[in-house]
Design an enzyme around this catalytic site. Structure first.
Site, PDB file in Angstrom:
ATOM      1  CD  GLU A 167      -3.117  -0.874   2.147  1.00 15.16           C
ATOM      2  OE1 GLU A 167      -3.109   0.148   2.854  1.00 15.16           O
ATOM      3  OE2 GLU A 167      -4.024  -1.717   2.173  1.00 15.16           O
ATOM      4  CD  GLU A 356      -3.176  -5.984   4.112  1.00 11.04           C
ATOM      5  OE1 GLU A 356      -3.969  -5.160   4.610  1.00 11.04           O
ATOM      6  OE2 GLU A 356      -1.942  -5.855   4.152  1.00 11.04           O
TER       7      GLU A 356
HETATM    8  C1  BGC Z   1      -2.522  -2.535   6.023  1.00 10.40           C
HETATM    9  C2  BGC Z   1      -2.477  -3.396   7.271  1.00 10.40           C
HETATM   10  C3  BGC Z   1      -3.520  -2.903   8.259  1.00 10.40           C
HETATM   11  C4  BGC Z   1      -4.887  -3.057   7.630  1.00 10.40           C
HETATM   12  C5  BGC Z   1      -6.049  -2.669   8.525  1.00 10.40           C
HETATM   13  C6  BGC Z   1      -3.925  -2.252   5.553  1.00 10.40           C
HETATM   14  O1  BGC Z   1      -3.976  -0.972   5.072  1.00 10.40           O
HETATM   15  O2  BGC Z   1      -1.749  -3.111   5.011  1.00 10.40           O
HETATM   16  O3  BGC Z   1      -1.187  -3.356   7.787  1.00 10.40           O
HETATM   17  O4  BGC Z   1      -3.448  -3.535   9.489  1.00 10.40           O
HETATM   18  O5  BGC Z   1      -4.935  -2.242   6.496  1.00 10.40           O
HETATM   19  O6  BGC Z   1      -5.997  -1.328   8.857  1.00 10.40           O
END
Ligand code: BGC
Length: 446
Positions: A167, A356
Site C-alpha cells: 500500500e 488483504e
Molecule cells: C494494512 C495493514 C492494516 C490493515 C487494517 C492495511 O492498510 O496493510 O497493515 O493492518 O490495512 O488497517
C-alpha cells in the site's frame, strides 16, 4: 451459499501479516529501530500509548503461529521482512540473526505445506534512514535497492512469490502528508516527494527481483477504494475524481507506464511539471506478474470548498446510516466488486490477487470461545462479490484474509482487532475465533 470449490482448484487461499504488527522483539536480536518503534514512543501518537515492542511475539512463537495457518486450512502465508532486522541502520552492517530468522520462518512454511508470499516493505522503514530524510530523500532508492538485492540473493532460492511494497498510497499519505502514521510528517511537498521515490522503489524492486530470482512471481500491493460521489452534481463528481486519482490511480498508473494521473487533476500535473524528472516514466514502469489489491471500504465524497487543495470531504458511513465495522469503515461488498473491475480494466493488469481484506469488530470473548458473527457475515458477503468478479472473467488467482491474529494495528495500537485468531496480549494465548473455524470449514479442512 458459496463454496471454496466455486473458485476452482488452483485458487490460492491465504492469510496476511506484517512484521511490525506481529513480531515483537522490536529492538532485540540485532534489530535496529524502525520508524514505528520511534513514532510509538512519541506522546499521543498511538491510542493508549501502545507500542509494538512485544505485540504478538511472533519472533518467538512463529512455529505455533505458522501451524495455526495450516490448521485453519490456508495454503499461503504472506508475511513481511523487517528491513531493520536485516540492516539495523538501513544499509551497511548486515544482521546475521535477522537473516537466519526469516530462513526459519520460510522453512517452517514449507514444513507445514504453506507457500510463502514475502512482502519487502510493509511500512517499517529503518529509523536510521528516516534520519536522512526517509522516503523524502533521494538516497532512499539506493538504500531500498540494496535491501531488495540482499533479500533476493538470500531467500530467492526458496521464495518465488514476492510483493515489493504494501500500500504505497497508505504509507505516503498517512505518514508523509497527514502525519498520523510514522514518521509523522505533513504537507504536500513531503507527500509528493515521498510518492515519487516510492514509485521508483516499486519499479526498481521489481527489476531487481526479476534479475536475481529465477522463476519469480513478482507483484506489488495497492490499497483500493471505490470512490462514490455523494450526489451527481458536477462539483461532487469532480471532487470524487480527484480522490480517485489519489486513492486508486497514483501508483498503479506509473507502474503500467502511463505516468502519474496528472491529466485528470491539475495539482498532480503541477507537481510533475515542477519536477521535470517525474516525466520520465520509464524508470517508474515495471511489468508485474500480478498486482495485489487490498480493500477495506469505499469512500463517499462531497465537494467542500473549505478543504484546502482537495476541496473534497468524506461523508462517513455512520452519518449516512450505513453498516460499518468497528473502524467506522463502510461494509459494502458491491464496492469491492466495482473496484476490482476498475483495476481489472487496465489492459496492463494480467493477474490480480486480493492480498488483504478483512474487518475489525468488538469480539465477544466467553471463556475459551470468541464469537464474531459479524466478521463471518463480512467474509461471506465479500467472497460472494469476489466470486462474481471472477466468474465474469477477471483473472483473480487468490485471496488473503487480513489477518491471522489480532495485532498492533498501527495508530490504533492494540485496540482494533482484525484477527481470525484472538490474541491475549498479556499471556500471548491464541484462541481461534468463530470466523477462524468458519474459514476452516469453508476450506474443507474439517
Ligand atoms: C494494512 C495493514 C492494516 C490493515 C487494517 C492495511 O492498510 O496493510 O497493515 O493492518 O490495512 O488497517
Amino acid at each position: 451459499m458459496i463454496k471454496a470449490s466455486d473458485f476452482g482448484d488452483d485458487f490460492l487461499w491465504g492469510v496476511a501479516v506484517a512484521a511490525a504488527q506481529i513480531e515483537g522483539a522490536s529492538e532485540s536480536y540485532g534489530k535496529g529501530p524502525s520508524i514505528w518503534d520511534t513514532f510509538s514512543k512519541r506522546a499521543g501518537k498511538i491510542k493508549k500509548g501502545h507500542q509494538p515492542t512485544h505485540t504478538c511475539d511472533f519472533y518467538h512463537k512463529y512455529k505455533e503461529d505458522i501451524a495455526l495457518v495450516k490448521t485453519l486450512g490456508f495454503s499461503v502465508f504472506r508475511f513481511s521482512i523487517a528491513w531493520s532486522r536485516i540492516l539495523p541502520y538501513g544499509k551497511g552492517i548486515i544482521n546475521k540473526e535477522g537473516i537466519l530468522f526469516y530462513h526459519r520462518v520460510i522453512d517452517e512454511c514449507f514444513l507445514n505445506g504453506l507457500i510463502p508470499y514475502v512482502t519487502l516493505y510493509h511500512w517499517d522503514l529503518p529509523d536510521a534512514l528516516e534520519d536522512e530524510g526517509g522516503w523524502n530523500a533521494y538516497s532512499i532508492n539506493d538504500s531500498f535497492n540494496n535491501f531488495v538485492s540482499i533479500c533476493a540473493k538470500e531467500y530467492g532460492d526458496k521464495v518465488k512469490n514476492w510483493i515489493v511494497l504494501n500500500e504505497p498510497f497508505g504509507f505516503t499519505s498517512l505518514g508523509y502528508m497527514l502525519g498520523v502514521h510514522a514518521p509523522g510528517k505533513t504537507g504536500l511537498t513531503n507527500f509528493f516527494s515521498a510518492v515519487h521515490h516510492t514509485a521508483i522503489a516499486q519499479a526498481d524492486g521489481g527489476r531487481i527481483l526479476r534479475a536475481l530470482v529465477p522463476n519469480a512471481n513478482i507483484g506489488t500491493s495497492f490499497s483500493c477504494s471505490e470512490v462514490i460521489p455523494y450526489t451527481q452534481s458536477d462539483a461532487d463528481v469532480t471532487a470524487a475524481k480527484r480522490i480517485d486519482c489519489l486513492m486508486n490511480r497514483l501508483f498503479i498508473e506509473p507502474a503500467l507506464g502511463m505516468g502519474y494521473p496528472g491529466a485528470d487533476w491539475d495539482l498532480m500535473e503541477k507537481f510533475s511539471i515542477q519536477h521535470s524528472t517525474w516525466r520520465h516514466t520509464e524508470r517508474l514502469t515495471f511489468d508485474f506478474d500480478f498486482i495485489g489489491l487490498q480493500n477495506y471500504f469505499p469512500l463517499t465524497i462531497k465537494y467542500n470548498a473549505f478543504i484546502p487543495v482537495l476541496q473534497a470531504w468524506e461523508v462517513k458511513a455512520k452519518s449516512r446510516k450505513k453498516p460499518h465495522t468497528a473502524m467506522g469503515w463502510e461494509i459494502n461488498a458491491d464496492s469491492f466488486y466495482n473496484i476490482i473491475k476498475q483495476f481489472a480494466s487496465y489492459p496492463g493488469v494480467k493477474k490480480i490477487m486480493i492480498t488483504e481484506n478483512g474487518a475489525a469488530y468488538h469480539d465477544k470473548v466467553l471463556g475459551n470461545h470468541v464469537h464474531d458473527p459479524e466478521r463471518i457475515a463480512y467474509f461471506q458477503l465479500y467472497l460472494a462479490a469476489l466470486l462474481k468478479a471472477k466468474s465474469e472473467g477477471v483473472n483473480i488467482t487468490g485471496y488473503m484474509a487480513w489477518t491471522l491474529m489480532d495485532n498492533f494495528e498501527w495508530a490504533e495500537g492494540f485496540n482494533a482487532r482484525f484477527g481470525l485468531v484472538h490474541t491475549d496480549f498479556k499471556t500471548q494465548r491464541r484462541t481461534i475465533k468463530d470466523s477462524g473455524f468458519w474459514f476452516q470449514k469453508f476450506l474443507h479442512k474439517i
